[in-house]
Design a protein around this motif. Structure first.
Motif, PDB file in Angstrom:
ATOM      1  N   LYS A 263       0.992  -1.434  -0.401  1.00  0.00           N
ATOM      2  CA  LYS A 263      -0.354   0.315  -0.418  1.00  0.00           C
ATOM      3  C   LYS A 263       0.839   1.338  -0.285  1.00  0.00           C
ATOM      4  O   LYS A 263       0.622   1.757  -0.603  1.00  0.00           O
ATOM      5  CB  LYS A 263      -0.672   0.683   1.510  1.00  0.00           C
ATOM      6  N   SER A 264       2.157   1.145   0.801  1.00  0.00           N
ATOM      7  CA  SER A 264       2.919   1.767   0.554  1.00  0.00           C
ATOM      8  C   SER A 264       3.765   3.063  -0.897  1.00  0.00           C
ATOM      9  O   SER A 264       4.107   1.851  -1.498  1.00  0.00           O
ATOM     10  CB  SER A 264       3.922   2.396   1.858  1.00  0.00           C
ATOM     11  N   PRO A 265       3.936   4.113  -0.283  1.00  0.00           N
ATOM     12  CA  PRO A 265       4.334   4.507  -2.000  1.00  0.00           C
ATOM     13  C   PRO A 265       5.911   3.881  -2.389  1.00  0.00           C
ATOM     14  O   PRO A 265       6.390   3.831  -1.147  1.00  0.00           O
ATOM     15  CB  PRO A 265       4.073   6.024  -1.710  1.00  0.00           C
ATOM     16  N   ILE A 266       6.179   3.691  -3.588  1.00  0.00           N
ATOM     17  CA  ILE A 266       6.982   2.768  -4.022  1.00  0.00           C
ATOM     18  C   ILE A 266       7.888   4.119  -4.049  1.00  0.00           C
ATOM     19  O   ILE A 266       8.508   4.691  -6.060  1.00  0.00           O
ATOM     20  CB  ILE A 266       7.109   1.836  -4.706  1.00  0.00           C
ATOM     21  N   PRO A 267       9.301   4.643  -3.780  1.00  0.00           N
ATOM     22  CA  PRO A 267      10.261   5.376  -4.416  1.00  0.00           C
ATOM     23  C   PRO A 267      11.003   5.314  -5.919  1.00  0.00           C
ATOM     24  O   PRO A 267      11.828   4.295  -5.036  1.00  0.00           O
ATOM     25  CB  PRO A 267      10.704   6.201  -3.435  1.00  0.00           C
TER      26      PRO A 267
END
Length: 420
Positions: free
Chosen positions: A408-412
């Motif tokens: 769910k968390s953003p992937i840089p």
């Protein structure tokens, strides 16, 4: 061939010598010894009986007349035994020559019959071909191609009018990169049989490879002539499809190659060509379906896989790209295990970076290959220097491997590595 038959003859002679020695030398010696023993025994018995008769006559047991009669019979018996022994010996000697003669004939006849029936006599007529097949079975494909080329060169040298050999030689020259010789070979065939599409097409291919896979006016003229004679010619349409594919015109590549597949002509590797068509279609879908994506939308279904990707350029890459035209950036995810067909992808410009995009089932290439169908993915962000799909030498990339599809968390992802 001569050495083979001499070896067989030598083996037969050795076998015959063994047989004749067995029957000739040993048995004659034994027979002679038996004859001497028998004769000595008969003589000894004769003297014993004679002594007994003389003793009986001296004692008065028999009269002189009986003595003479018995002695005559004894002499006659001794003579008959000697003659009988000699006769049997002669008969045995005569019969002993029949046995080795019969066995010798049997050995020769049986050996020849067995070899002619069960042996490899028929293969003796082509020993060179057999040896060549055995020797060439272990050659590498490159060595086999070189051997085939030499074989065709010999064929056209022996028979310069053999148009089929000249045609095969032209194709072999293409395989080894001798394009001038290939063109000359096809011209030689056309000089003999006339211009045909199936000859002009391969000639155009040789000219195309010679010109670093670029179609110029001369090549186009050959192509036009081939298509005028036969619009379904396989070599010509395959060439046009290859050129379209290399120029990123995947729709035309599919069109040309499907013409060949649908023609149902013999001698075409349909499996390889069908694979090329499928690859071109995949490239076409990837190019046409990639669309730019804005910021994260609140309408995304939280229960379905959706990857939030934060894409940016490293400062060093920005400096490299500033002096060139705006480049295309492909951002896509593929299954960590399985086909490399993108499950979801977008296409943007380098000038759009930095940006946050979403990869989900809405951006799938096909209904069968979707982000929700896998558990782990590899994610790539690629600045394409040529503007084409795929990671090529000179491109800049960033990658995130084995990412959980439900994260769910953003992937840089910062694009910083240049592909060697």
């Amino acid at each position: 061939m001569t050495s083979f038959w001499l070896a067989i003859l030598l083996l037969i002679v050795i076998a015959l010598l063994i047989v004749w020695r067995i029957f000739a030398t040993p048995k004659n010696t034994i027979g002679a010894e038996n004859l001497n023993i028998r004769q000595e025994t008969n003589v000894t018995l004769y003297h014993e009986h004679l002594s007994q008769l003389e003793s009986d006559m001296a004692e008065g047991s028999i009269e002189q007349e009986s003595f003479v009669q018995l002695k005559a019979e004894l002499d006659k018996t001794l003579l008959q035994d000697v003659q009988s022994s000699q006769t049997r010996t002669i008969e045995n000697q005569e019969r002993s020559w029949l046995w080795p003669l019969g066995i010798a004939l049997s050995i020769v006849s049986l050996s020849l019959y067995t070899y002619m029936t069960l042996g490899a006599y028929s293969k003796l007529n082509s020993p060179v071909a057999i040896n060549e097949n055995d020797a060439h079975s272990e050659l590498s494909p490159e060595q086999m191609l070189a051997f085939r080329l030499q074989q065709l060169q010999r064929e056209v040298k022996d028979d310069p009018t053999n148009s089929q050999a000249w045609f095969s030689l032209g194709q072999a020259y293409i395989s080894v990169g001798e394009f001038d010789n290939s063109i000359a070979a096809f011209d030689r065939v056309m000089k003999q049989v006339g211009e045909h599409a199936e000859l002009l097409g391969p000639k155009a291919q040789a000219m195309y490879y010679k010109n670093n896979q670029q179609i110029n006016a001369d090549i186009q003229a050959v192509i036009d002539k081939a298509l005028a004679l036969d619009s379904l010619d396989a070599s010509t349409n395959i060439l046009l499809g290859m050129d379209s594919f290399s120029n990123q015109d995947f729709a035309k590549a599919v069109q040309y190659w499907e013409v060949v597949l649908n023609s149902d002509r013999p001698g075409i590797s349909t499996q390889a060509l069908a694979g090329a068509v499928e690859e071109a279609k995949n490239r076409l879908r990837l190019s046409s379906n990639m669309a730019s994506s804005g910021e994260v939308s609140a309408e995304v279904d939280p229960n379905l896989p959706h990857l939030i990707i934060e894409v940016s350029l490293a400062k060093s890459v920005q400096e490299q790209l500033m002096s060139s035209e705006d480049k295309t950036v492909f951002i896509y995810a593929i299954a960590a295990e399985g086909p490399r067909m993108p499950l979801a992808a977008v296409k943007i410009k380098a000038s759009d970076l930095p940006i946050t995009i979403i990869l989900d089932d809405e951006k799938a290439m096909t209904p069968q290959m979707r982000l929700s169908s896998v558990d782990k993915v590899h994610i790539y962000a690629v600045v394409s220097m040529q503007g084409s799909v795929g990671i090529k030498s000179g491109d800049y990339k960033a990658e995130a491997l084995n990412v959980d599809a439900m994260v769910k968390s953003p992937i840089p992802m910062q694009i910083s590595v240049q592909v060697p």
